[in-house]
Write a protein that holds these residues in place. Structure first.
Motif, PDB file in Angstrom:
ATOM      1  N   ASP A 493      15.662 -14.007   3.588  1.00 16.37           N
ATOM      2  CA  ASP A 493      15.216 -14.414   4.921  1.00 16.37           C
ATOM      3  C   ASP A 493      13.702 -14.248   5.045  1.00 16.37           C
ATOM      4  O   ASP A 493      13.054 -14.979   5.799  1.00 16.37           O
ATOM      5  N   THR A 494      13.170 -13.271   4.329  1.00 20.83           N
ATOM      6  CA  THR A 494      11.734 -12.991   4.339  1.00 20.83           C
ATOM      7  C   THR A 494      11.320 -12.565   2.939  1.00 20.83           C
ATOM      8  O   THR A 494      12.086 -11.897   2.242  1.00 20.83           O
ATOM      9  N   VAL A 495      10.093 -12.945   2.533  1.00 19.06           N
ATOM     10  CA  VAL A 495       9.545 -12.524   1.237  1.00 19.06           C
ATOM     11  C   VAL A 495       8.434 -11.508   1.493  1.00 19.06           C
ATOM     12  O   VAL A 495       7.546 -11.730   2.330  1.00 19.06           O
ATOM     13  N   LEU A 496       8.512 -10.386   0.775  1.00 16.83           N
ATOM     14  CA  LEU A 496       7.433  -9.393   0.800  1.00 16.83           C
ATOM     15  C   LEU A 496       6.794  -9.391  -0.586  1.00 16.83           C
ATOM     16  O   LEU A 496       7.411  -8.943  -1.556  1.00 16.83           O
ATOM     17  N   PHE A 497       5.569  -9.911  -0.657  1.00 13.17           N
ATOM     18  CA  PHE A 497       4.895 -10.062  -1.953  1.00 13.17           C
ATOM     19  C   PHE A 497       3.989  -8.860  -2.156  1.00 13.17           C
ATOM     20  O   PHE A 497       3.127  -8.545  -1.318  1.00 13.17           O
ATOM     21  N   VAL A 498       4.183  -8.150  -3.292  1.00 15.37           N
ATOM     22  CA  VAL A 498       3.443  -6.920  -3.578  1.00 15.37           C
ATOM     23  C   VAL A 498       2.177  -7.254  -4.356  1.00 15.37           C
ATOM     24  O   VAL A 498       2.226  -7.941  -5.386  1.00 15.37           O
ATOM     25  N   LEU A 499       1.022  -6.745  -3.834  1.00 14.55           N
ATOM     26  CA  LEU A 499      -0.287  -6.936  -4.478  1.00 14.55           C
ATOM     27  C   LEU A 499      -0.828  -5.596  -4.944  1.00 14.55           C
ATOM     28  O   LEU A 499      -0.597  -4.556  -4.311  1.00 14.55           O
ATOM     29  N   ASP A 500      -1.543  -5.618  -6.047  1.00 10.45           N
ATOM     30  CA  ASP A 500      -2.228  -4.425  -6.554  1.00 10.45           C
ATOM     31  C   ASP A 500      -3.588  -4.341  -5.853  1.00 10.45           C
ATOM     32  O   ASP A 500      -4.415  -5.244  -5.959  1.00 10.45           O
ATOM     33  N   ALA A 501      -3.829  -3.238  -5.117  1.00  7.04           N
ATOM     34  CA  ALA A 501      -5.060  -3.100  -4.339  1.00  7.04           C
ATOM     35  C   ALA A 501      -6.302  -3.145  -5.212  1.00  7.04           C
ATOM     36  O   ALA A 501      -7.418  -3.448  -4.732  1.00  7.04           O
ATOM     37  N   ASN A 502      -6.168  -2.879  -6.510  1.00  8.02           N
ATOM     38  CA  ASN A 502      -7.328  -2.885  -7.406  1.00  8.02           C
ATOM     39  C   ASN A 502      -7.787  -4.303  -7.741  1.00  8.02           C
ATOM     40  O   ASN A 502      -8.953  -4.506  -8.107  1.00  8.02           O
ATOM     41  N   ALA A 503      -6.878  -5.263  -7.638  1.00 11.93           N
ATOM     42  CA  ALA A 503      -7.246  -6.668  -7.895  1.00 11.93           C
ATOM     43  C   ALA A 503      -6.301  -7.537  -7.094  1.00 11.93           C
ATOM     44  O   ALA A 503      -5.431  -8.209  -7.627  1.00 11.93           O
ATOM     45  N   PRO A 504      -6.455  -7.543  -5.766  1.00  6.06           N
ATOM     46  CA  PRO A 504      -5.479  -8.217  -4.912  1.00  6.06           C
ATOM     47  C   PRO A 504      -5.742  -9.706  -4.777  1.00  6.06           C
ATOM     48  O   PRO A 504      -6.874 -10.170  -4.811  1.00  6.06           O
ATOM     49  N   PHE A 505      -4.615 -10.441  -4.642  1.00  7.71           N
ATOM     50  CA  PHE A 505      -4.631 -11.872  -4.314  1.00  7.71           C
ATOM     51  C   PHE A 505      -5.424 -12.685  -5.342  1.00  7.71           C
ATOM     52  O   PHE A 505      -6.329 -13.435  -5.022  1.00  7.71           O
TER      53      PHE A 505
END
Length: 918
Positions: A493-505
């Motif tokens: 129903d929803t996607v939670l995409f996990v990013l690494d704060a050291n190299a995000p997006f």
């Protein structure tokens, strides 16, 4: 009362006595007769006719006959009929029949009355064929005559002459338009009496009924429909019914709800996978045209959707006017359809068809559908690139470090009262025992993405948020990898995409996110910024968070971002996370969204089953090839085993006979010496008249002692050595068979062949040899008592000259020479025969024993070969059938797609738009 009625009821006489009611009719008619007779030209026929009636009513039939025989006016035909009636009453049926048959008249009523009397007479006389002929002729002659058709119907039914009964009902319904005859037809149909009649037999009467009574019209259509359903003539009925309805001026205002429902049920049965398209294409267009014309309010959207879905997959099969009307109805008419129930019914039909056609269990998609209909739980799919910190985040929510290596399968974590971990693949569903087995399963990489793990255990966070977490394997960023991992994206129903704060997006992450939007544009995506504790200071962490959120929102304006660190205070972070999840959960129109997902999975299931047809064909080809190879190898093993059996049997028998021959040779060499040595027992003073008896006894005792104390122990020892040698040979055979079995089991992929020989044979040999060598008793052998010439002369001489001393020296020398020089060949033969007699059966059974030793492995190999042969034939037949009839798989799935499109059209009914599913 008319004269005709009076003649029928035999009351014509009342015309003469109306003025004389108080006087007996006989007297009145007698006076009239005398009065008429006195005239110059008397006309007595009418009075005689009337007198006959009175006599008849008073059962004076002979007097009545006398009177009626003398009628010469226009009443003569009636008089003849009445005369026959009188004979009928007298029981003279043959005479009555002749009289009835002799009546010739053009008077319709009279002929009808005569026919009815004949009809009754024939029944009474058991002439049922004549009765049938008369009543049918009467119906043709005068069907409006009172009770004629009812009499005929009763007769037909009593005789169970259903063809004539049905014909009568159909003809009378058409002739009279009376609804009771249509009721009778319906009753015959409901009782199953019309099955032998072709559907067009009833078309004219059904067509006529529509103008008389539409409710009754529906009743007879429904009765016929049910009668022909699941029969060979069913499609013939549908075509006939199509033609009939097209010829009528039917419209939806007629409110033909029964017919509308029948069309609905039939259409769904046509597209449920049991029929081929070529069977349906001939009549479905007319069928749908009629359904749309007559559909009631409850089914009009269903009918319109059916028209549009069929037209999409089979263009130009329906008239454009019907298609246009269906489009208008869909755009303007709302439906109160239970969309979820209809959707699940369609899904179940597809799965049942797949199972019936050996297309697998499809456990994965069945499980997915079960999750989608649970509207109380929100599905939060957590994904991200490898190394993004996703697993750490999941472990924090679950409250346990489930594994330290990356996830290999899709896992759904759910709150539950009891811990239950299940591995679900298309082929099977397996329970995993505890965390350790779960971790072991997750360490597996081969075919890991082919299954889904359902992990249920008590979890306060998941319970409070009413969320199920869907954890995916880490993404590597390439297209194929992302697709395999995200192919169950529609479960979310929803996607939670996990990013690494050291190299995000990063660019790679944006590429994956683009893939997610491509696969599921309607699923909202939000972000979790992980590893925030690795940022040098709080100010920089805030800056990284703000910059990342800004960049995210330039691509995903509605996305929210949550900062996460494994070093943050756990309780507070879970509280903040709960608020975050509550904020991103969009529960509006959850049923509609899940319905869209269900349709997606139904469509992908149809597509995958289409592909499975190719897979099944390849599997069948491979199965045939594999079974042919196995059959060749099994046949080789069987021949090899038979050769081994022959060789071992030959070796066993030969080795046994070698031992036997050794003993035979020893006996043959030892016995003559032993017997010749008995000459030392002969003395000059011996009583030569009895010496032969004494020597015979001594020789027998020596033989028995020799055989029992010397030969038998040696034979026993040699036999034990022989058995041990045979056992070694047979053990080698068993080891050889073990190697064969292991080789086959590796090919089977399971412990299928246990080629165990029967070593009980060795035990039997030990038992038998122990028993036969335990003791030996020699039956007395006539060594010196036989009637050979030399023995005869010696015995005679001994008896004659033994008493004379001067002859003893001569006899002594003769006897001694005889005993010492005799070859004892006959004695040796007798001894050998006696000694080996008990071993004869043992020797004869050796070949059979070796056969028994190999029997079980040979049977098992033969059975396996037969299974392989059967597998070849079965799979080859299926292959041939698939190649000869490719529509066997294609057509049912195409029809399921028709049903899917029909359902999709219905979801947009009344919304003035085209379906959004494609």
């Amino acid at each position: 009362m008319t004269i005709e009625t009076q003649l029928i009821q035999k009351t014509y006489y009342k015309m003469f006595i109306n003025e004389h009611e108080n006087i007996h009719p006989i007297q009145v008619l007698g006076d009239l007769f005398q009065e008429e007779a006195s005239k110059d030209l008397p006309d007595l026929s009418s009075i005689r006719f009337a007198q006959g009636e009175v006599y008849f009513h008073h059962k004076d039939y002979e007097a009545a006959i006398f009177k009626w025989e003398n009628i010469i006016n226009e009443l003569e035909p009636w008089a003849k009929k009445n005369t026959a009636d009188a004979y009928y009453q007298l029981g003279l049926l043959s005479t009555a029949e002749d009289l009835y048959c002799a009546i010739e008249s053009e008077h319709l009523t009279l002929n009808t009355e005569v026919a009815l009397q004949l009809f009754s007479l024939y029944i009474e006389r058991g002439k049922l064929d004549q009765a049938l002929s008369v009543i049918k002729r009467t119906i043709d002659l005068n069907p409006d005559y009172p009770n004629v058709t009812e009499i005929a119907r009763t007769f037909f039914e009593e005789q169970q002459d259903w063809n004539n009964a049905i014909e009568l009902a159909v003809n009378e319904a058409l002739r009279t338009g009376a609804l009771e005859w249509f009721d009778r037809i319906i009753a015959y149909i409901d009782e199953g009496l019309t099955k032998s009649h072709l559907p067009n037999y009833f078309s004219q009467s059904v067509h006529f009924l529509y103008s008389l009574d539409q409710q009754k019209f529906e009743e007879i259509i429904a009765a016929l429909w049910n009668s022909y359903n699941n029969k060979e003539s069913y499609f013939t009925w549908i075509r006939e019914m199509n033609h009939l309805l097209l010829s009528l001026d039917i419209n939806r205002d007629d409110n033909l709800s029964v017919l509308s429902s029948l069309h609905k049920e039939a259409f769904f049965s046509f597209i449920d996978g049991r029929y081929f398209i070529k069977q349906l294409q001939e009549f479905i267009p007319d069928f749908l045209t009629n359904w749309l014309r007559l559909a009631d309010r409850k089914n009009v959207v269903l009918a319109a959707a059916a028209v549009l879905s069929w037209n999409e997959l089979f263009p130009a099969s329906l008239s454009m006017s019907i298609v246009s009307e269906a489009e208008k109805l869909i755009s303007k008419t709302e439906t109160d359809m239970d969309e979820l129930e209809e959707c699940l019914t369609l899904f179940e039909a597809i799965i049942n068809w797949a199972q019936a056609n050996e297309m697998g269990e499809n456990n994965r998609v069945k499980w997915v559908v079960q999750q989608l209909v649970n509207f109380d739980t929100h599905h939060l799919l957590i994904t991200g690139l490898d190394g993004s910190g996703k697993s750490t985040f999941v472990n924090m929510i679950i409250g346990e470090d489930l594994q330290d290596s990356p996830t290999s399968s899709l896992v759904m974590f759910k709150d539950s009262e009891e811990e239950e971990i299940t591995d679900i693949s298309d082929r099977e569903i397996n329970s995993l025992e505890g965390i350790s087995e779960f971790q072991e399963r997750m360490d597996r990489r081969r075919n890991a993405l082919e299954s889904i793990i359902e992990f249920k255990r008590p979890n306060a966070f998941l319970q409070e948020t009413k969320v199920a977490l869907i954890d995916t394997p880490g993404l590597k960023g390439n297209y194929n990898d992302s697709y395999e991992v995200l192919k169950n994206l529609q479960l979310a129903d929803t996607v939670l995409f996990v990013l690494d704060a050291n190299a995000p997006f990063t660019e790679k992450e944006r590429s994956v996110l683009a893939k997610i939007q491509e696969l599921a544009p309607d699923i909202p995506v939000h972000f979790l910024l992980s590893k925030m504790d690795t940022i040098v200071n709080e100010q920089e962490a805030i800056s990284v968070f703000d910059e990342t959120r800004a960049r995210i929102q330039s691509y995903f304006p509605d996305a929210s971002v949550f900062a996460f660190s494994s070093q943050y205070e756990n309780r507070q972070q879970l509280k903040d996370l709960k608020e975050f999840i509550d904020s991103i959960k969009n529960t509006r129109n959850i049923e509609d969204k899940r319905l869209a997902k269900l349709l997606f999975y139904i469509r992908t299931t149809i597509a995958s089953l289409m592909q499975k047809r190719v897979v099944v064909e390849n599997q069948l080809i491979e199965s045939v090839r594999w079974n042919e190879e196995m059959l060749q190898k099994l046949t080789g093993a069987i021949n090899q085993l038979k050769d081994t059996e022959i060789q071992k049997a030959k070796a066993v028998v030969q080795s046994y006979r070698a031992i036997k021959n050794t003993i035979v040779k020893e006996i043959s060499e030892s016995v003559p010496i032993m017997l010749q040595e008995c000459s030392s027992l002969i003395k000059e003073e011996s009583n030569f008249s009895k010496i032969h008896l004494e020597l015979n006894d001594v020789m027998n005792k020596k033989l028995e002692e020799y055989l029992e104390q010397t030969v038998l122990p040696k034979y026993y020892r040699l036999l034990q050595e022989w058995i041990d040698g045979c056992k070694e040979e047979l053990v080698q055979s068993q080891e050889f068979l073990n190697e064969i079995g292991e080789s086959f089991n590796r090919m089977y992929g399971e412990e299928r062949l246990q080629l165990d020989c029967d070593f009980k044979v060795i035990d039997d040999w030990h038992r038998d040899t122990d028993r036969m060598t335990s003791r030996f008793q020699l039956e007395t052998v006539n060594i010196l008592l036989r009637r050979t010439p030399s023995q005869f002369l010696l015995k005679s001489a001994g008896k004659l000259f033994g008493a004379l001393s001067q002859n003893k020296a001569l006899l002594f020398n003769k006897y001694k020479a005889f005993v010492e020089n005799e070859d004892y060949a006959e004695t040796i033969s007798v001894v050998n025969q006696q000694f080996f007699q008990q071993f004869e059966l043992f020797e004869k059974s050796l070949e059979r024993d070796v056969t028994l030793f190999f029997k079980s492995p040979l049977q098992l190999l033969n059975r396996s070969a037969e299974e392989a042969r059967s597998g070849i034939e079965t799979n080859q037949e299926m292959l041939t059938n698939m190649n000869t009839n490719p529509e066997m798989f294609r057509d049912p799935l195409t029809l399921f797609e028709v049903r899917l499109r029909q359902f999709e059209w219905m979801t947009v009914a009344g919304k003035g738009m085209q379906t959004i599913y494609s």
